[in-house]
Design a protein around this motif. Sequence first.
Motif, PDB file in Angstrom:
ATOM      1  N   PRO A 179      55.698 -40.457  79.614  1.00 41.33           N
ATOM      2  CA  PRO A 179      54.361 -40.138  80.135  1.00 41.33           C
ATOM      3  C   PRO A 179      54.175 -40.633  81.569  1.00 41.33           C
ATOM      4  O   PRO A 179      55.065 -41.275  82.148  1.00 41.33           O
ATOM      5  CB  PRO A 179      53.443 -40.894  79.181  1.00 41.33           C
ATOM      6  CG  PRO A 179      54.242 -42.101  78.806  1.00 41.33           C
ATOM      7  CD  PRO A 179      55.686 -41.640  78.740  1.00 41.33           C
ATOM      8  N   GLU A 180      53.031 -40.352  82.137  1.00 42.59           N
ATOM      9  CA  GLU A 180      52.706 -40.826  83.474  1.00 42.59           C
ATOM     10  C   GLU A 180      52.624 -42.353  83.484  1.00 42.59           C
ATOM     11  O   GLU A 180      52.093 -42.953  82.541  1.00 42.59           O
ATOM     12  CB  GLU A 180      51.356 -40.252  83.929  1.00 42.59           C
ATOM     13  CG  GLU A 180      51.359 -38.749  84.136  1.00 42.59           C
ATOM     14  CD  GLU A 180      52.182 -38.343  85.335  1.00 42.59           C
ATOM     15  OE1 GLU A 180      52.171 -39.078  86.351  1.00 42.59           O
ATOM     16  OE2 GLU A 180      52.845 -37.302  85.262  1.00 42.59           O
ATOM     17  N   PRO A 181      53.119 -43.002  84.534  1.00 45.93           N
ATOM     18  CA  PRO A 181      53.057 -44.473  84.635  1.00 45.93           C
ATOM     19  C   PRO A 181      51.678 -44.910  85.137  1.00 45.93           C
ATOM     20  O   PRO A 181      51.526 -45.374  86.274  1.00 45.93           O
ATOM     21  CB  PRO A 181      54.159 -44.794  85.637  1.00 45.93           C
ATOM     22  CG  PRO A 181      54.187 -43.600  86.550  1.00 45.93           C
ATOM     23  CD  PRO A 181      53.861 -42.404  85.671  1.00 45.93           C
ATOM     24  N   THR A 182      50.683 -44.780  84.290  1.00 44.02           N
ATOM     25  CA  THR A 182      49.287 -44.934  84.721  1.00 44.02           C
ATOM     26  C   THR A 182      48.967 -46.331  85.255  1.00 44.02           C
ATOM     27  O   THR A 182      48.266 -46.467  86.269  1.00 44.02           O
ATOM     28  CB  THR A 182      48.341 -44.606  83.558  1.00 44.02           C
ATOM     29  OG1 THR A 182      48.706 -45.398  82.418  1.00 44.02           O
ATOM     30  CG2 THR A 182      48.438 -43.133  83.186  1.00 44.02           C
ATOM     31  N   LEU A 183      49.447 -47.376  84.597  1.00 45.77           N
ATOM     32  CA  LEU A 183      49.096 -48.725  85.035  1.00 45.77           C
ATOM     33  C   LEU A 183      49.829 -49.102  86.323  1.00 45.77           C
ATOM     34  O   LEU A 183      49.289 -49.829  87.161  1.00 45.77           O
ATOM     35  CB  LEU A 183      49.404 -49.733  83.923  1.00 45.77           C
ATOM     36  CG  LEU A 183      48.521 -49.600  82.676  1.00 45.77           C
ATOM     37  CD1 LEU A 183      48.910 -50.633  81.623  1.00 45.77           C
ATOM     38  CD2 LEU A 183      47.055 -49.755  83.041  1.00 45.77           C
ATOM     39  N   TYR A 184      51.038 -48.618  86.489  1.00 47.98           N
ATOM     40  CA  TYR A 184      51.769 -48.820  87.736  1.00 47.98           C
ATOM     41  C   TYR A 184      51.003 -48.189  88.897  1.00 47.98           C
ATOM     42  O   TYR A 184      50.808 -48.816  89.951  1.00 47.98           O
ATOM     43  CB  TYR A 184      53.171 -48.224  87.606  1.00 47.98           C
ATOM     44  CG  TYR A 184      53.925 -48.034  88.898  1.00 47.98           C
ATOM     45  CD1 TYR A 184      54.489 -49.116  89.568  1.00 47.98           C
ATOM     46  CD2 TYR A 184      54.098 -46.754  89.440  1.00 47.98           C
ATOM     47  CE1 TYR A 184      55.207 -48.930  90.751  1.00 47.98           C
ATOM     48  CE2 TYR A 184      54.808 -46.561  90.615  1.00 47.98           C
ATOM     49  CZ  TYR A 184      55.352 -47.652  91.273  1.00 47.98           C
ATOM     50  OH  TYR A 184      56.058 -47.463  92.444  1.00 47.98           O
ATOM     51  N   ARG A 185      50.546 -46.970  88.702  1.00 47.76           N
ATOM     52  CA  ARG A 185      49.795 -46.291  89.760  1.00 47.76           C
ATOM     53  C   ARG A 185      48.434 -46.940  89.994  1.00 47.76           C
ATOM     54  O   ARG A 185      47.937 -46.969  91.124  1.00 47.76           O
ATOM     55  CB  ARG A 185      49.645 -44.812  89.416  1.00 47.76           C
ATOM     56  CG  ARG A 185      50.984 -44.083  89.504  1.00 47.76           C
ATOM     57  CD  ARG A 185      50.899 -42.636  89.145  1.00 47.76           C
ATOM     58  NE  ARG A 185      52.191 -41.992  89.304  1.00 47.76           N
ATOM     59  CZ  ARG A 185      52.498 -40.788  88.839  1.00 47.76           C
ATOM     60  NH1 ARG A 185      51.585 -40.087  88.188  1.00 47.76           N
ATOM     61  NH2 ARG A 185      53.697 -40.279  89.032  1.00 47.76           N
TER      62      ARG A 185
END
Length: 277
Positions: free
Chosen positions: A242-248
């Motif tokens: 999935p998208e690396p939401t917390l990194y972004r």
Amino acid sequence: MTTNPSYSDRFASDGTVLRHLERPTPRYSLPRAVKNFRLLLKDKEDTSLVFKIYESLPSKSFMPRVEELTLSERGEFLRRTEPSLPELLDDHDELRKTLKGSLAHAYCDFMESEGLSAAGLVAESEKLGRPKYNDLVQWFGDRSRDTHDLFHILTGYGRDALGEQCVLLFTHGQAPTQGHLLIGYAGAANIRKMTWGSKAPVMGAVRQAKRTGRGAPKLIEQPIRELLRQPLDRVREALNIPEPTLYRECHRIWRSEGIDPYDLLGNEDAPGELASA
């Protein structure tokens, strides 16, 4: 030094031994790993130190994982079709013949923009001067090394300080080792220290990376040549990445706070501060 006789008595269909009888058994040494980690904090570009850390913290599950893949039909197929990945990955002219939007194009863009090559990573690992053995362990270890930069593209984690820690924890999710945990979590803790007071969820980002790695099929078991031809989005979907939401979110918050995510370690005080942690 001895090796497990059962491993030296197992062979692939082409006669390649699972583990060469003369291959040394890795010796666990946490102090040696910590020493090399501190050196790595002083010179984060010295990739050879990463390999030394891994060698100091051998995983008990390593040989069972090598055996499971290399003696399987899938492993036999991969060894026939992809005996060595650097030649495939560094042939950008050939990779660029795939359709735009493919994993191959994204890989070439990434490697060229960062000035990297698969052969360069091989050279870094060979700085250790370790002997090579004609066994299945060699192929497995080389393939693990050579897929590292593909992890960056597939996960969306960059080569910034946090991105590298996230890739390490993603890798731990794929193939658990204490080396990945040490570098990944200790590195993340140092990033928090250097950005003290920031609201960026650094530890949440690396934990998310670890969960993603654990939930994704093992990249080492995938036919890399076939994946490179496919659209990047389709590969990510197939591998459950999935998208690396917390990194972004960390990057977004840092920028709002006036912090450059790609220069966290760039100030003059950083190396000493990190090394003293």
